[in-house]
Each structure stands twice: as structure tokens, then as C-alpha cells.
Scaffold this motif. Structure first.
Motif, mmCIF file in Angstrom:
data_model
loop_
_atom_site.group_PDB
_atom_site.id
_atom_site.type_symbol
_atom_site.label_atom_id
_atom_site.label_comp_id
_atom_site.label_asym_id
_atom_site.label_seq_id
_atom_site.Cartn_x
_atom_site.Cartn_y
_atom_site.Cartn_z
ATOM 1 N N GLY A 174 0.819 -1.197 0.000
ATOM 2 C CA GLY A 174 0.000 0.000 0.000
ATOM 3 C C GLY A 174 0.858 1.255 0.000
ATOM 4 N N VAL A 175 0.186 2.382 -0.159
ATOM 5 C CA VAL A 175 0.857 3.687 -0.214
ATOM 6 C C VAL A 175 0.346 4.523 0.958
ATOM 7 N N PRO A 176 1.106 4.623 2.048
ATOM 8 C CA PRO A 176 0.655 5.416 3.200
ATOM 9 C C PRO A 176 0.443 6.877 2.800
ATOM 10 N N GLU A 177 -0.566 7.475 3.382
ATOM 11 C CA GLU A 177 -0.897 8.863 3.050
ATOM 12 C C GLU A 177 0.278 9.809 3.305
ATOM 13 N N GLU A 178 1.079 9.500 4.344
ATOM 14 C CA GLU A 178 2.147 10.429 4.728
ATOM 15 C C GLU A 178 3.319 10.445 3.748
ATOM 16 N N VAL A 179 3.403 9.468 2.816
ATOM 17 C CA VAL A 179 4.529 9.484 1.864
ATOM 18 C C VAL A 179 4.196 10.270 0.601
ATOM 19 N N VAL A 180 2.907 10.537 0.365
ATOM 20 C CA VAL A 180 2.501 11.255 -0.848
ATOM 21 C C VAL A 180 3.061 12.673 -0.814
ATOM 22 N N GLY A 181 3.676 13.081 -1.922
ATOM 23 C CA GLY A 181 4.325 14.383 -1.994
ATOM 24 C C GLY A 181 5.820 14.304 -1.767
ATOM 25 N N HIS A 182 6.307 13.110 -1.406
ATOM 26 C CA HIS A 182 7.732 12.950 -1.092
ATOM 27 C C HIS A 182 8.416 12.031 -2.098
ATOM 28 N N TRP A 237 10.936 1.750 -8.899
ATOM 29 C CA TRP A 237 11.240 3.120 -9.307
ATOM 30 C C TRP A 237 11.619 3.962 -8.091
ATOM 31 N N VAL A 238 12.349 5.036 -8.347
ATOM 32 C CA VAL A 238 12.482 6.097 -7.346
ATOM 33 C C VAL A 238 11.934 7.361 -7.994
ATOM 34 N N LYS A 239 10.900 7.920 -7.400
ATOM 35 C CA LYS A 239 10.212 9.085 -7.956
ATOM 36 C C LYS A 239 9.603 9.895 -6.809
ATOM 37 N N GLN A 240 9.190 11.114 -7.138
ATOM 38 C CA GLN A 240 8.345 11.871 -6.216
ATOM 39 C C GLN A 240 6.916 11.421 -6.468
ATOM 40 N N VAL A 241 6.242 10.982 -5.416
ATOM 41 C CA VAL A 241 4.897 10.420 -5.550
ATOM 42 C C VAL A 241 3.851 11.492 -5.282
ATOM 43 N N LYS A 242 2.933 11.656 -6.229
ATOM 44 C CA LYS A 242 1.815 12.587 -6.043
ATOM 45 C C LYS A 242 0.510 11.874 -6.351
ATOM 46 N N ALA A 243 -0.574 12.361 -5.763
ATOM 47 C CA ALA A 243 -1.881 11.743 -5.973
ATOM 48 C C ALA A 243 -2.271 11.830 -7.438
ATOM 49 N N GLY A 244 -2.829 10.731 -7.973
ATOM 50 C CA GLY A 244 -3.253 10.693 -9.362
ATOM 51 C C GLY A 244 -4.639 11.272 -9.558
ATOM 52 N N SER A 250 9.401 12.920 -12.166
ATOM 53 C CA SER A 250 10.852 12.959 -12.352
ATOM 54 C C SER A 250 11.346 14.362 -12.037
ATOM 55 N N LEU A 251 12.515 14.463 -11.402
ATOM 56 C CA LEU A 251 13.076 15.765 -11.056
ATOM 57 C C LEU A 251 13.888 16.349 -12.200
ATOM 58 N N ALA A 255 7.607 3.572 -0.243
ATOM 59 C CA ALA A 255 8.295 3.860 1.021
ATOM 60 C C ALA A 255 9.143 5.108 0.826
ATOM 61 N N ARG A 256 9.034 6.033 1.742
ATOM 62 C CA ARG A 256 9.765 7.296 1.622
ATOM 63 C C ARG A 256 11.275 7.072 1.762
ATOM 64 N N VAL A 257 12.051 7.757 0.929
ATOM 65 C CA VAL A 257 13.508 7.703 1.033
ATOM 66 C C VAL A 257 13.926 8.378 2.337
#
Length: 228
Positions: free
Chosen positions: A160-168, A180-187, A197-198, A214-216
Motif C-alpha cells: 500500500g501507499v501510506p498517506e504520509e509518503v505522498v508528496g515525497h 522506481w524512485v520518484k516523487q509520488v503525487k496523488a493521481g 521525475s526531477l 516507502a519514503r527515502v
């Protein structure tokens, strides 16, 4: 026959180890290191140990009015990412689970059985307990993350994707098994996420369904990593 888990063995080892820092001072340092409030730590610790823990319990621990058990000490270290007192950081290592894509497609990056993969020395200030490292492949996260860099994260046992990791910035696995390693945002719809991608020249992935994220917790440039 009594079966002792690795966690119980570690807790027993901690209980027997000489500790130079008073535990209430260590707890204050752990809270400061993690940025967690006493209430937030209490909530997470309460879910991890059989004894009831609330904010007043943590406050008593911080003031030295309530003892911290070896089991609680271990879980607090895992939650806050702060080293257990008495450990020698130079002897601690973290498993490199595999590679993770930053633009490059990397299937099933969790390639090694836990503890079986290559090892890297634990960076200063980071507890090795419950932490995994992955190596970056690709350049979509330049200039922040480069190919060969190591990213450290803690993955909860559930998907799952915990709410607190969204945006990070996160290490993620999509439903196709790609890492992947990415910044996760709500779809655009519930259960979908944009993977940002940065690097301005790299593509963003829109409305991706994720298995977990999982947040870095820490980024270590390749030149600083000391593989054991």
C-alpha cells in the motif's frame, strides 16, 4: 522447545550491552533526530509492543520517571531511525536489496533474500534496524539522485501507499513488478499516482497503480558509500 526470534535475541543483547548514555537522554535525542512528537511516537510504539503506550508514557520515559524495556528500546530505534545506545556504528551494515529505476526500467529490484545481498556500511546517524538500501539506475532524478547512488528506506510489512509518503521522494514498486524512485503525487483517481521525475528532460509517469511506496530516508552519493 523454546523458539527465540532474532528480534528477541537482539533485545536481549541490547539489555546486556553497556550503555554510556542514560536512556531518557537517548530518547530525547531520538525524538529530536526523527522530528516525531511524543504523541506520534506513542501511537507507533503502542502498535508495536504488547503493553499500552500513550503520550504520558513517553513523557515519563523522557523525564526518566519510567524505565524503557529492551523491546521498547529496539522498536523506538526502528521507528526513529536513531542508533541503539552502546552500538558501534562502524560494525553495522545494511543490505543492498538491488537496483531501482530512475528512468531506467528495473524489474523486481528486491532481488536478494533479506540479508543475502551485498552490504554497505551504515551511514552515521542512521540505525540499521529495518533499513534497506537500493542502488539508483538512470538519470530521471538528476541532479538530486545520480546513477550509482544509494537510497535507504524502511518498508512496512504490508503493501500500500501510506498517506504520509505522498508528496515525497519514494522507492516504489508498481503492479507490474517494476521498481522506481520518484516523487509520488496523488493521481487523477483514487488508487492512482503520478510518479514525478526531477530531471526536466525526463518523463513523468501519470496515473500509475502502485503495489507499495516507502519514503527515502537517506540518500548517499556513490562516492561516499563503503561497501562491506
Amino acid at each position: 522447545m523454546l523458539i527465540t526470534s532474532p528480534a528477541m535475541l537482539l533485545a536481549d543483547m541490547i539489555a546486556r550491552a553497556p550503555i554510556s548514555t542514560p536512556l531518557h537522554e537517548w530518547l530525547s535525542q531520538a525524538l529530536e533526530h526523527s522530528g516525531l512528537s511524543q504523541s506520534a511516537l506513542a501511537e507507533r510504539l503502542d502498535a508495536a509492543v504488547p503493553k499500552k503506550v500513550d503520550r504520558s508514557t513517553i513523557n515519563k520515559m523522557v523525564l526518566g520517571k519510567r524505565a524503557i524495556s529492551a523491546e521498547e528500546l529496539l522498536h523506538i530505534s526502528e521507528i526513529t531511525g536513531f542508533e541503539v545506545p552502546g552500538e558501534d556504528p562502524a560494525t553495522n551494515t545494511i543490505s543492498i536489496a538491488g537496483k531501482v529505476g530512475a528512468g531506467a526500467q528495473v524489474p523486481v529490484f528486491d532481488a536478494y533474500t533479506k540479508g543475502d545481498g551485498p552490504q554497505v556500511e551504515c551511514p552515521p546517524g542512521l540505525s540499521p534496524h529495518g533499513v534497506v538500501a537500493v542502488e539508483v539506475v538512470g538519470d530521471s532524478m538528476e541532479p538530486v539522485y545520480s546513477a550509482g547512488d544509494l537510497l535507504f528506506y524502511t518498508r512496512e510489512t504490508h503493501d500500500g501507499v501510506p498517506e504520509e509518503v505522498v508528496g515525497h521522494r519514494c522507492v516504489v514498486e508498481d503492479v507490474a513488478g517494476m521498481g522506481w524512485v520518484k516523487q509520488v503525487k496523488a493521481g487523477d483517481e483514487p488508487g492512482l499516482f503520478h510518479l514525478i521525475s526531477l530531471n526536466p528532460g525526463a518523463n513523468t509517469m501519470w496515473n500509475v497503480r502502485l503495489k507499495w511506496a516507502a519514503r527515502v530516508r537517506l540518500h548517499w552519493p556513490a562516492e561516499l558509500a563503503k561497501k562491506a
